[in-house]
Design an enzyme around this catalytic site. Structure first.
Site, short mmCIF file in Angstrom:
data_model
loop_
_atom_site.label_atom_id
_atom_site.label_comp_id
_atom_site.label_asym_id
_atom_site.label_seq_id
_atom_site.Cartn_x
_atom_site.Cartn_y
_atom_site.Cartn_z
N HIS A 162 0.80 -1.23 0.00
CA HIS A 162 0.00 0.00 0.00
C HIS A 162 0.83 1.28 0.00
O HIS A 162 0.29 2.37 -0.15
CB HIS A 162 -0.96 0.02 1.20
CG HIS A 162 -0.28 0.38 2.49
ND1 HIS A 162 0.43 -0.54 3.23
CD2 HIS A 162 -0.17 1.55 3.17
CE1 HIS A 162 0.93 0.04 4.31
NE2 HIS A 162 0.58 1.32 4.30
C1 UD1 Z 1 -2.39 5.81 5.21
C2 UD1 Z 1 -1.16 6.42 5.84
C3 UD1 Z 1 -0.04 5.38 5.88
C4 UD1 Z 1 -0.50 4.11 6.56
C5 UD1 Z 1 -1.77 3.61 5.90
C6 UD1 Z 1 -2.32 2.44 6.66
C7 UD1 Z 1 -0.83 8.82 5.45
C8 UD1 Z 1 -0.08 9.83 4.67
N1 UD1 Z 1 -0.67 7.56 5.05
O1 UD1 Z 1 -2.07 5.49 3.86
O2 UD1 Z 1 1.05 5.90 6.62
O3 UD1 Z 1 0.51 3.14 6.43
O4 UD1 Z 1 -2.77 4.65 5.92
O5 UD1 Z 1 -3.18 1.66 5.88
O6 UD1 Z 1 -1.49 9.15 6.38
N2 UD1 Z 1 -9.30 4.65 0.53
C9 UD1 Z 1 -10.53 4.04 0.40
N3 UD1 Z 1 -11.19 3.71 1.55
C10 UD1 Z 1 -10.71 3.97 2.79
C11 UD1 Z 1 -9.47 4.60 2.90
C12 UD1 Z 1 -8.77 4.94 1.75
O7 UD1 Z 1 -11.02 3.80 -0.71
O8 UD1 Z 1 -11.37 3.62 3.78
C13 UD1 Z 1 -8.54 4.97 -0.72
C14 UD1 Z 1 -8.80 6.36 -1.25
O9 UD1 Z 1 -8.81 6.29 -2.64
C15 UD1 Z 1 -7.55 7.12 -0.79
C16 UD1 Z 1 -6.48 6.05 -0.80
O10 UD1 Z 1 -7.15 4.86 -0.44
O11 UD1 Z 1 -7.24 8.19 -1.63
C17 UD1 Z 1 -5.37 6.33 0.19
O12 UD1 Z 1 -5.88 6.54 1.50
P1 UD1 Z 1 -5.09 7.47 2.54
O13 UD1 Z 1 -5.72 7.37 3.88
O14 UD1 Z 1 -4.90 8.83 1.98
O15 UD1 Z 1 -3.65 6.84 2.59
P2 UD1 Z 1 -3.19 5.33 2.79
O16 UD1 Z 1 -2.51 4.89 1.55
O17 UD1 Z 1 -4.32 4.51 3.29
N1 UDP Z 2 -4.09 -5.48 8.53
C1 UDP Z 2 -5.40 -5.94 8.70
N2 UDP Z 2 -6.08 -6.34 7.59
C2 UDP Z 2 -5.55 -6.30 6.34
C3 UDP Z 2 -4.22 -5.84 6.19
C4 UDP Z 2 -3.51 -5.42 7.31
O1 UDP Z 2 -5.90 -5.99 9.81
O2 UDP Z 2 -6.25 -6.68 5.39
C5 UDP Z 2 -3.36 -5.05 9.73
C6 UDP Z 2 -1.99 -5.65 9.90
O3 UDP Z 2 -2.08 -6.93 10.50
C7 UDP Z 2 -1.31 -4.61 10.78
C8 UDP Z 2 -1.93 -3.32 10.33
O4 UDP Z 2 -3.11 -3.67 9.62
O5 UDP Z 2 -1.67 -4.80 12.14
C9 UDP Z 2 -0.97 -2.63 9.42
O6 UDP Z 2 -1.59 -1.62 8.75
P1 UDP Z 2 -1.11 -1.07 7.36
O7 UDP Z 2 -0.27 -2.07 6.69
O8 UDP Z 2 -2.33 -0.61 6.68
O9 UDP Z 2 -0.27 0.21 7.78
P2 UDP Z 2 1.22 0.43 8.34
O10 UDP Z 2 1.44 -0.47 9.49
O11 UDP Z 2 2.15 0.18 7.21
O12 UDP Z 2 1.21 1.86 8.71
#
Ligand code: UD1
Ligand code: UDP
Length: 351
Positions: free
Chosen positions: A204
């Protein structure tokens, strides 16, 4: 003591589940839970609250998705309103997302003390939005809860040692606690239809999802592997797959799953391939070798004896790492004793 806890993204729900459970057991603490709404899909948000018994948020700002400035700006305004109304003694923020930064910044400007859980992590790569969030949050916080010795060293180098304390990692607490739930009823958390001896993958990070070359290389590596790769798909990756990059045939896509199913998937996997920070550690805690699909890691403690191999997106390195024998060496201590949340509560009360 009144605390406003700010959460918004998937990993923060998992961390807050553990910390909230401990701080709410203390009658002298009144926790107000603020969800920024950064993650909002059922399987990116609600499932965690429901399965992990996290209390219903007192506020949901529904900030949603957007550019960094749009998203952070929306949150800042909403968090400020809540802080002005609630007047807490402290604001608790987690990790390194835009929700973390907004929570810390809104509170610091109102002179409300900020406590940062998972402080001091550094990738030394400012192209990562998370690195900016971490540096700024640590700099404006009043209390820094460091999960590892490396985090302490980073904060010491930045002149922040006097407000830093070692707590251990709340995600280690979470794995120890929730693993017991799974072991009591493993069948309940098993996802049907998944072949044995699979590799578990998640992708991601912006550096992979926003860079088709990196993603193509990772998928090239996946396509050369004999095993099935189970991939719970983050919405950010789904968007890219719809538009540009094709998926290899041996990749078995599933929707994002709740934390308990994810732990079970990790426990049953042959190895883990990921760019996630949280999953790198869970693989380590559950003694699964991890191949990190990034060029660096903040979780240096997981690297010994090749428990975690930093492979970036290089197909040759990824392939070799998957084929190498998994390590037999024991894990090292370094993430605390599973009581990080208790230490955090103690430090908050004495602050
Ligand atoms: C965010 C965090 C990242 C973290 C990750 C955990 C920032 C800058 N990034 O990244 O550090 O590792 O969360 O998963 O804060 N979207 C959906 N549904 C949702 C959420 C997001 O469709 O419920 C889609 C949207 O198109 C959005 C994209 O995912 O634009 C990215 O979501 P966003 O929260 O901006 O960043 P993450 O990549 O999830
Ligand atoms: N995770 C989850 N379901 C999923 C993928 C990840 O519960 O389908 C959990 C994972 O086990 C970990 C956390 O989400 O505890 C990590 O989140 P993510 O990878 O989104 O973000 P990061 O840790 O890189 O910020």
């Amino acid at each position: 003591m009144k605390i406003v806890s700010v959460v918004g993204a998937r990993p923060q729900f998992i961390k807050a589940a553990t910390v909230s459970r401990v701080i709410r057991a203390n009658p002298s603490v009144n926790e107000i839970l603020l969800h920024t709404g950064q993650h909002y899909d059922e399987n990116m948000s609600d499932v965690f609250f429901r399965e992990l018994n996290i209390p219903e948020p007192d506020y949901n700002l529904e900030a949603g998705s957007g550019s960094h400035a749009e998203q952070t700006g929306m949150m800042l305004k909403g968090i400020e309103d809540v802080l002005l109304k609630e007047k807490p003694d402290c604001t608790l923020v987690y990790g390194d997302t835009n929700s973390t930064l907004a929570g810390a910044l809104a509170a610091a400007k109102l002179h409300i003390p900020v406590a940062h859980v998972e402080a001091g992590l550094r990738s030394f790569n400012r192209f990562m939005p998370e690195e900016i969030n971490r540096i700024v949050t640590d700099r404006i916080s009043d209390l820094l809860f460091a999960p590892t010795k490396t985090a302490i060293d980073n904060l010491t180098r930045e002149g922040l040692a006097d407000i830093t304390c070692f707590t251990g990692d709340v995600m280690y607490d979470s794995v120890l606690y929730y693993r017991e739930w799974i072991l009591q009823d493993p069948g309940k958390y098993k996802i049907p239809g998944i072949p044995a001896n699979y590799l578990l993958a998640t992708i991601h990070r912006a550096e992979n999802t926003d860079n088709p070359e990196n993603l193509k290389n990772i998928f090239r590596a996946f396509s050369r592997l004999d095993q099935v790769i189970v991939l719970p798909i983050h919405p950010r990756l789904r968007k890219i797959l719809q538009s540009s990059v094709a998926l290899p045939e041996n990749v078995f896509i599933i929707e994002p799953v709740g934390y308990l199913r994810m732990l079970k998937l990790t426990m049953d996997a042959a190895k883990v391939l990921t760019d996630s920070g949280g999953l790198q550690k869970e693989a380590y805690f559950l003694q699964k070798q991890c191949i990190t699909l990034r060029t660096e890691t903040e979780w240096i403690e997981t690297l010994h004896d090749q428990w975690n191999i930093v492979a970036g997106s290089d197909p040759e390195i990824i392939e070799k790492a998957v084929q190498c024998a998994p390590p037999a060496a024991p894990l090292l201590p370094g993430f605390g004793n599973g009581k990080s949340a208790e230490i955090i509560l103690e430090k908050l009360l004495s602050f």
